[in-house]
Design an enzyme around this catalytic site. Structure first.
Site, mmCIF file in Angstrom:
data_model
loop_
_atom_site.group_PDB
_atom_site.id
_atom_site.type_symbol
_atom_site.label_atom_id
_atom_site.label_comp_id
_atom_site.label_asym_id
_atom_site.label_seq_id
_atom_site.Cartn_x
_atom_site.Cartn_y
_atom_site.Cartn_z
ATOM 1 N N GLU A 141 -9.085 22.149 15.004
ATOM 2 C CA GLU A 141 -8.277 20.952 15.256
ATOM 3 C C GLU A 141 -7.557 20.525 13.986
ATOM 4 O O GLU A 141 -7.632 21.180 12.956
ATOM 5 C CB GLU A 141 -9.167 19.809 15.775
ATOM 6 C CG GLU A 141 -10.300 19.428 14.855
ATOM 7 C CD GLU A 141 -11.321 18.510 15.508
ATOM 8 O OE1 GLU A 141 -11.206 18.231 16.712
ATOM 9 O OE2 GLU A 141 -12.255 18.079 14.789
ATOM 10 N N ASP A 156 -9.606 10.704 8.995
ATOM 11 C CA ASP A 156 -8.485 11.537 9.458
ATOM 12 C C ASP A 156 -7.201 11.296 8.670
ATOM 13 O O ASP A 156 -6.130 11.080 9.249
ATOM 14 C CB ASP A 156 -8.208 11.273 10.953
ATOM 15 C CG ASP A 156 -9.434 11.433 11.827
ATOM 16 O OD1 ASP A 156 -10.301 12.232 11.470
ATOM 17 O OD2 ASP A 156 -9.521 10.738 12.864
#
Length: 583
Positions: free
Chosen positions: A247, A71
């Site tokens: 997302e 991430d």
């Protein structure tokens, strides 16, 4: 940067009095005779892909961060680049890195490094904090890190600093739900927060149906402005196709237009990156006709040197004035298992047209890249993080312990002490299977083929004492290889802990035991070739003997063990050993 005072100290003591381990355990103890001393560690990675693809002039390896660094988010101020990643229940939270050129990176530790403000003490390893965003605001010369915290009731939080080299301020809780927030600062000084959320109540159409929301942000009070939230993406690029898990949103401004980039498809083998465009930061956002702009999902699973699951990206302009994107992806082993976790990759981005596209992000990815013009590859030198195949040696003699060594659910300083003899680990009464801080110093597994060797001086005093090493995916999926006691005899034990049974109990199996004479230091080694792991020892420093034969690394992979992290290799000690040796 944080102000410490008497009141804060009282809060700290009250906080730890409430958790299930004692304050006395969560501090450095005076040395005891049965405190293990680790005098040396050697981690050696030797993946075949790097032997097959040696670097030529002007090249560097992808991924840029090997092991569990998922991430990624990135920002730039002048010639300085800062990048953050998810850390979950590892401590400190949100690792942060610095570079001048996108190739050579230094480790700055963790943004959330104060246990009184971020305390994942009782969370599963895949909770804690994840999916951070980092953005530099030129309007007030301030860096912002925003993230979702699944511990201590924090929720979404934001921290600030004028200089990431000097630490960060205290977290501020934000008044919105959802996950994966990022913050965008417009040229006019206004700010906006975007994030993933559930659809409005009663409007969820299918499993994995999510939305992207935007809020106006009050810079003076560091809070979203109530009532300004709007849904700017419903479902994904085309909701009639039932896209899942939109997302990780980021907003960029280029040539007067606003671009919203998101991950879509879930962080697995359907992962991708998609892009939308608008004339306003609050939309409406129109998807590009060429989506996705990054994915590895269309290619054969038996391809050589496979990179998969690519997505969850962020963009930045590089030192050569060209765009680059950092993103997560995996390099599975021959059994298609993910033991090194989701790693941080980078690719150049072509934004010469209306929409950005990751160069070579829509074909099978290669292990090497050409460096930005004028950059010299110094990875592994002068304090820069190594990549490719490398050897890391640690004798614990440095005043500052390398940031690659991390704690789990708590600070590493709570149980370690560097001495002239080596590293002392004061054992907690918690063991490796508990959702509590354990007295274990962890290092990420960064290669499919590796060895992790340590020299240990130790004499257990009872059956409750154990010290050694662990290969750890989570609290329910790990191997323990260490020294304990049965009666008056010392034993070397290899235990496998795997997924809970129907009663929720971790299934533990003693794979092998061996009586051991502790007349001096002992070397313990974890090694692997792909999915095959071995645990061995030597008492003479050279002739290693394998205990328990070859075991499967399946329980160290996310696809078997679940969760979001990669395997960790740890120096482990406990005074709460529960391994029962048979007579």
């Amino acid at each position: 940067m944080r102000k410490k005072n008497t009141l804060l100290a009282m809060v700290f003591l009250s906080l730890f009095a409430m958790v299930s381990f004692t304050i006395s355990e969560y501090s450095t103890h005076p040395p005891k005779k049965n405190v293990p001393i680790f005098t040396k560690v050697i981690y050696e990675g030797n993946d075949q892909v790097y032997n097959d693809y040696p670097l030529e002039e002007g090249e560097f390896y992808n991924p840029i961060l090997q092991g569990c660094y998922p991430d990624p988010a990135i920002t730039r101020k002048g010639d300085d680049y800062y990048m953050v990643c998810s850390s979950f229940a590892m401590f400190p939270g949100v690792p942060i890195f610095h570079s001048k050129d996108l190739v050579n990176w230094t480790d700055l530790g963790g943004v959330l490094d104060d246990i009184t403000e971020f305390n994942p003490h009782d969370t599963g390893i895949s909770q804690g904090v994840y999916a951070p965003g980092i953005t530099y605001n030129p309007n007030n010369d301030t860096f912002y890190m925003i993230v979702t915290a699944f511990s201590g009731g924090l929720g979404n939080i934001i921290v600030k600093t004028k200089d990431p080299m000097k630490g960060w301020g205290s977290p501020k809780k934000l008044d919105f739900g959802g996950i994966d927030p990022s913050i965008f600062f417009d040229d006019d000084g206004k700010a906006y927060v975007v994030h993933n959320d559930a659809p409005d109540k009663g409007k969820e159409l299918y499993n994995g149906h999510r939305v992207i929301k935007i809020w106006e942000y009050d810079i003076e009070n560091d809070q979203v402005i109530a009532g300004t939230d709007e849904i700017i993406v419903d479902g994904g690029v085309d909701i009639t196709e039932k896209p899942i898990w939109i997302e990780a949103p980021h907003i960029y401004k280029k040539d007067g237009s606003y671009y919203l980039m998101c991950a879509e498809g879930g962080t697995g083998d359907w992962h991708s990156e998609v892009i939308f465009k608008s004339d306003s930061p609050k939309g409406p956002y129109i998807p590009a006709p060429s989506n996705p702009i990054l994915t590895q999902r269309y290619f054969p699973k038996d391809r050589e040197n496979m990179v998969d699951w690519a997505g969850h990206a962020d963009l930045v302009k590089g030192p050569d004035d060209q765009y680059y994107g950092v993103f997560l992806a995996i390099r599975p082993n021959e059994e298609n298992r993910v033991n090194t976790g989701r790693e941080t990759f980078i690719l150049p981005v072509d934004w010469s047209g209306e929409y950005p596209v990751f160069k070579n992000g829509l074909v099978p990815m290669e292990p090497k890249l050409k460096m930005p013009q004028g950059v010299t590859n110094k990875t592994g030198q002068d304090g820069f993080i190594p990549n490719g195949n490398f050897t890391f040696e640690e004798n614990f003699s440095s005043d500052n312990l390398d940031y690659r060594w991390i704690g789990l659910r708590g600070t590493r300083e709570a149980f370690i002490k560097q001495t002239k003899k080596g590293l002392e680990i004061t054992p907690f009464s918690t063991n490796i299977k508990e959702r509590k801080p354990t007295s274990t110093l962890f290092h990420r597994q960064q290669h499919r083929t590796f060895s992790f060797t340590t020299t240990l001086e130790y004499e257990p005093k009872s059956e409750k004492d154990m010290a050694g090493v662990t290969a750890y995916q989570n609290e329910n999926s790990n191997y323990v290889f260490g020294i304990t006691k049965k009666g008056k005899e010392n034993y070397l034990v290899l235990q496998k802990n795997s997924k809970p049974n129907w009663r929720g109990e971790t299934v533990s199996e003693i794979i092998a035991t061996e009586p051991i004479d502790l007349n001096g230091p002992i070397d313990l080694k974890i090694s692997a070739e792909g999915d095959e792991y071995q645990f061995s020892y030597a008492v003479d420093g050279s002739d290693f003997k394998t205990v328990g034969g070859t075991v499967s690394g399946d329980i160290l992979s996310t696809d078997v063990a679940g969760g979001f992290t990669g395997a960790l290799l740890g120096l482990y000690a406990t005074s709460g050993n529960d391994i029962i040796l048979e007579d």
